[in-house]
Design a protein around this motif. Sequence first.
Motif, PDB file in Angstrom:
ATOM      1  N   SER A   9       0.795  -1.195   0.009  1.00  0.00           N
ATOM      2  CA  SER A   9      -0.099   0.133  -0.196  1.00  0.00           C
ATOM      3  C   SER A   9       0.753   1.244   0.061  1.00  0.00           C
ATOM      4  CB  SER A   9      -1.112   0.130   1.387  1.00  0.00           C
ATOM      5  OG  SER A   9      -1.665   1.170   1.120  1.00  0.00           O
ATOM      6  N   LYS A  10       0.457   1.892  -1.027  1.00  0.00           N
ATOM      7  CA  LYS A  10       1.393   3.564  -1.127  1.00  0.00           C
ATOM      8  C   LYS A  10       2.692   3.354  -1.182  1.00  0.00           C
ATOM      9  CE  LYS A  10      -2.515   6.003   0.990  1.00  0.00           C
ATOM     10  NZ  LYS A  10      -3.012   6.932   2.035  1.00  0.00           N
ATOM     11  N   GLY A  11       3.211   2.216  -1.968  1.00  0.00           N
ATOM     12  CA  GLY A  11       4.740   2.008  -1.994  1.00  0.00           C
ATOM     13  C   GLY A  11       5.469   1.255  -0.870  1.00  0.00           C
ATOM     14  N   GLU A 102       1.925  -3.902 -11.440  1.00  0.00           N
ATOM     15  CA  GLU A 102       3.123  -3.443 -11.152  1.00  0.00           C
ATOM     16  C   GLU A 102       3.049  -3.598  -9.384  1.00  0.00           C
ATOM     17  OE1 GLU A 102       5.308   0.946 -10.562  1.00  0.00           O
ATOM     18  OE2 GLU A 102       3.590   0.397 -12.002  1.00  0.00           O
ATOM     19  N   SER A 103       1.832  -3.550  -8.969  1.00  0.00           N
ATOM     20  CA  SER A 103       1.571  -3.559  -7.369  1.00  0.00           C
ATOM     21  C   SER A 103       1.780  -5.033  -6.886  1.00  0.00           C
ATOM     22  CB  SER A 103       0.361  -2.868  -6.959  1.00  0.00           C
ATOM     23  OG  SER A 103       0.236  -1.510  -7.449  1.00  0.00           O
ATOM     24  N   VAL A 104       1.024  -5.831  -7.751  1.00  0.00           N
ATOM     25  CA  VAL A 104       0.954  -7.201  -7.288  1.00  0.00           C
ATOM     26  C   VAL A 104       2.487  -7.899  -7.380  1.00  0.00           C
ATOM     27  CG1 VAL A 104       0.592  -9.647  -8.137  1.00  0.00           C
ATOM     28  CG2 VAL A 104      -1.390  -7.821  -8.108  1.00  0.00           C
ATOM     29  N   ASN A 105       3.319  -7.539  -8.082  1.00  0.00           N
ATOM     30  CA  ASN A 105       4.746  -7.833  -8.396  1.00  0.00           C
ATOM     31  C   ASN A 105       5.688  -7.428  -7.130  1.00  0.00           C
ATOM     32  OD1 ASN A 105       4.330  -9.254 -10.720  1.00  0.00           O
ATOM     33  ND2 ASN A 105       4.790  -7.630 -12.073  1.00  0.00           N
ATOM     34  N   LYS A 106       5.019  -6.071  -6.787  1.00  0.00           N
ATOM     35  CA  LYS A 106       5.760  -5.644  -5.359  1.00  0.00           C
ATOM     36  C   LYS A 106       5.724  -6.645  -4.172  1.00  0.00           C
ATOM     37  CE  LYS A 106       7.346  -1.693  -7.433  1.00  0.00           C
ATOM     38  NZ  LYS A 106       8.700  -1.335  -7.448  1.00  0.00           N
ATOM     39  N   VAL A 124      -4.909 -13.662  -3.512  1.00  0.00           N
ATOM     40  CA  VAL A 124      -4.515 -12.266  -3.725  1.00  0.00           C
ATOM     41  C   VAL A 124      -5.823 -11.457  -3.992  1.00  0.00           C
ATOM     42  CG1 VAL A 124      -3.170 -11.106  -5.426  1.00  0.00           C
ATOM     43  CG2 VAL A 124      -2.472 -13.410  -4.592  1.00  0.00           C
ATOM     44  N   THR A 125      -5.745 -10.361  -3.192  1.00  0.00           N
ATOM     45  CA  THR A 125      -6.827  -9.357  -3.451  1.00  0.00           C
ATOM     46  C   THR A 125      -6.084  -8.083  -3.819  1.00  0.00           C
ATOM     47  OG1 THR A 125      -8.312 -10.196  -1.845  1.00  0.00           O
ATOM     48  CG2 THR A 125      -8.545  -7.895  -2.365  1.00  0.00           C
ATOM     49  N   ALA A 126      -6.651  -7.246  -4.842  1.00  0.00           N
ATOM     50  CA  ALA A 126      -6.103  -6.191  -5.434  1.00  0.00           C
ATOM     51  C   ALA A 126      -7.440  -5.134  -5.431  1.00  0.00           C
ATOM     52  CB  ALA A 126      -5.709  -6.373  -7.004  1.00  0.00           C
ATOM     53  N   GLU A 144      -4.292   9.448 -12.249  1.00  0.00           N
ATOM     54  CA  GLU A 144      -3.183  10.210 -11.367  1.00  0.00           C
ATOM     55  C   GLU A 144      -3.697  10.268  -9.868  1.00  0.00           C
ATOM     56  OE1 GLU A 144      -2.125  13.934 -12.822  1.00  0.00           O
ATOM     57  OE2 GLU A 144      -1.910  13.245 -14.898  1.00  0.00           O
ATOM     58  N   ALA A 145      -5.094  10.064  -9.951  1.00  0.00           N
ATOM     59  CA  ALA A 145      -5.808   9.959  -8.615  1.00  0.00           C
ATOM     60  C   ALA A 145      -6.224   8.642  -7.997  1.00  0.00           C
ATOM     61  CB  ALA A 145      -7.051  10.905  -8.644  1.00  0.00           C
ATOM     62  N   LEU A 146      -5.504   7.616  -8.592  1.00  0.00           N
ATOM     63  CA  LEU A 146      -6.030   6.238  -8.156  1.00  0.00           C
ATOM     64  C   LEU A 146      -4.750   5.515  -7.332  1.00  0.00           C
ATOM     65  CD1 LEU A 146      -7.913   4.832 -11.399  1.00  0.00           C
ATOM     66  CD2 LEU A 146      -8.717   5.727  -9.327  1.00  0.00           C
ATOM     67  N   ASP A 147      -4.851   4.756  -6.639  1.00  0.00           N
ATOM     68  CA  ASP A 147      -4.049   4.070  -5.854  1.00  0.00           C
ATOM     69  C   ASP A 147      -4.388   2.550  -6.133  1.00  0.00           C
ATOM     70  OD1 ASP A 147      -2.563   6.192  -5.003  1.00  0.00           O
ATOM     71  OD2 ASP A 147      -3.830   6.413  -3.196  1.00  0.00           O
ATOM     72  N   VAL A 148      -3.359   1.510  -5.892  1.00  0.00           N
ATOM     73  CA  VAL A 148      -3.601   0.316  -6.071  1.00  0.00           C
ATOM     74  C   VAL A 148      -2.953  -0.405  -4.459  1.00  0.00           C
ATOM     75  CG1 VAL A 148      -3.192  -1.995  -7.118  1.00  0.00           C
ATOM     76  CG2 VAL A 148      -3.430   0.349  -8.589  1.00  0.00           C
ATOM     77  N   HIS A 149      -3.697  -1.233  -4.091  1.00  0.00           N
ATOM     78  CA  HIS A 149      -3.390  -1.794  -2.782  1.00  0.00           C
ATOM     79  C   HIS A 149      -3.457  -3.578  -3.046  1.00  0.00           C
ATOM     80  CE1 HIS A 149      -4.153   1.891  -0.742  1.00  0.00           C
ATOM     81  NE2 HIS A 149      -4.896   2.026  -1.330  1.00  0.00           N
ATOM     82  N   VAL A 150      -2.512  -4.147  -2.668  1.00  0.00           N
ATOM     83  CA  VAL A 150      -2.580  -5.606  -2.807  1.00  0.00           C
ATOM     84  C   VAL A 150      -2.269  -6.399  -1.619  1.00  0.00           C
ATOM     85  CG1 VAL A 150      -1.840  -7.564  -3.998  1.00  0.00           C
ATOM     86  CG2 VAL A 150      -1.891  -5.305  -5.226  1.00  0.00           C
ATOM     87  N   HIS A 151      -3.331  -7.313  -1.093  1.00  0.00           N
ATOM     88  CA  HIS A 151      -3.310  -7.963   0.088  1.00  0.00           C
ATOM     89  C   HIS A 151      -3.183  -9.391  -0.063  1.00  0.00           C
ATOM     90  CE1 HIS A 151      -4.749 -10.461   3.548  1.00  0.00           C
ATOM     91  NE2 HIS A 151      -4.587  -8.959   4.009  1.00  0.00           N
ATOM     92  N   VAL A 152      -2.067 -10.244   0.320  1.00  0.00           N
ATOM     93  CA  VAL A 152      -1.892 -11.514  -0.007  1.00  0.00           C
ATOM     94  C   VAL A 152      -1.914 -12.531   1.259  1.00  0.00           C
ATOM     95  CG1 VAL A 152      -0.069 -13.158  -0.681  1.00  0.00           C
ATOM     96  CG2 VAL A 152      -0.375 -10.696  -1.773  1.00  0.00           C
ATOM     97  N   GLY A 153      -2.391 -13.126   1.370  1.00  0.00           N
ATOM     98  CA  GLY A 153      -2.756 -14.080   2.558  1.00  0.00           C
ATOM     99  C   GLY A 153      -2.671 -15.571   2.131  1.00  0.00           C
ATOM    100  N   SER A 154      -2.821 -16.280   3.175  1.00  0.00           N
ATOM    101  CA  SER A 154      -2.798 -17.848   2.972  1.00  0.00           C
ATOM    102  C   SER A 154      -3.984 -18.350   2.316  1.00  0.00           C
ATOM    103  CB  SER A 154      -2.394 -18.757   4.056  1.00  0.00           C
ATOM    104  OG  SER A 154      -0.678 -18.264   4.413  1.00  0.00           O
TER     105      SER A 154
END
Length: 322
Positions: A9-11, A102-106, A124-126, A144-154
């Motif tokens: 989230s946010k880098g 790009e966010s998933v690969n982080k 995996v949730t984006a 420019e006003a969009l953020d991407v968050h990625v949650h990964v769990g078992s």
Amino acid sequence: MTSAGFLYSKGIVFSPADTPPISTFLESNPGAYTTTRTHNNSASLLFWDRHLQRLSNSVKILLTSNPQFLFKSLNSTINPLLTPPPPSDPVWESTIKSLVNESVNKVLPVALRETRNEGEELAVTALVTGNTEKLGEVKRNVFEALDVHVHVGSHVPHVFGVKGYGARVAVVGPGRNIAEAKYSDWVRLRKSLEKLRPPLVTELLLSNDGDRILEGCVTNFFVVCRKDNRNEKYLGGNENTLPYEVQTAPIGDGVLPGVIRQLVIEVCLSKGILFREVAPSWSEHEFWQEAFITSKPFVFYTFSLLLASIAFDQNSSNVINT
């Protein structure tokens, strides 16, 4: 899926100690989202291209119909750059997919390296959300006003075809608003329906009239039904020779265009199985041969129990016990 995992989230990649459960994260952040899981010992993401397409469409729908579901604390003054793109815009779709990938690969490589056990799959949730603080700074386009968050769990895949693993469902409430988009606010809104959940029920079904079933809270709903004698429009197959048809509510009735829902339709068409987009009617359930629900990341469940435990007041959207 366990309650802890990794969050990008946010880098920043947050460790399990700082990562909330996925339900908590979705309830706390507006936006459009999609959830899948890894496949084949985490070698790939299951139906990922389809998920990205649906996520792109969901963001576009929210921008068009209700940007408040995308941006937190959005006032009535809408930035003109939030005007959604045309229905078919390859630049829009490719940009959303690029931002999400790009966010998933982080974060996914970190989760694979640090927490996954051999043979374990990951959920995996984006989430694509609007950044209200950036709205005043947008100069070129909405990206420019969009953020991407990625949650990964078992995620531990469920076993199918074993007695006791069938879904237990009940009809409990009216359909969703903006049902054609998958958005995080629904995680919070459906809590009122959870209070109506009968014992042992694993999924709650939605209906606007207590008879025609639209979908589940987190699933699409299908029945295999004996054909009637009405002159209906079928997709696939030969209506003169096949005694059964597969039914599910059409998107226009207010259901989510689920990834597995579309795959079921495609399989029916490719195998010559009669398929009709019509909301299955509980009043005709004696003609049902089988019923099942589909969802990500669990693919599908057949039923071991179906309850029609809630009826609807025809003059309001409230549910009442019977």
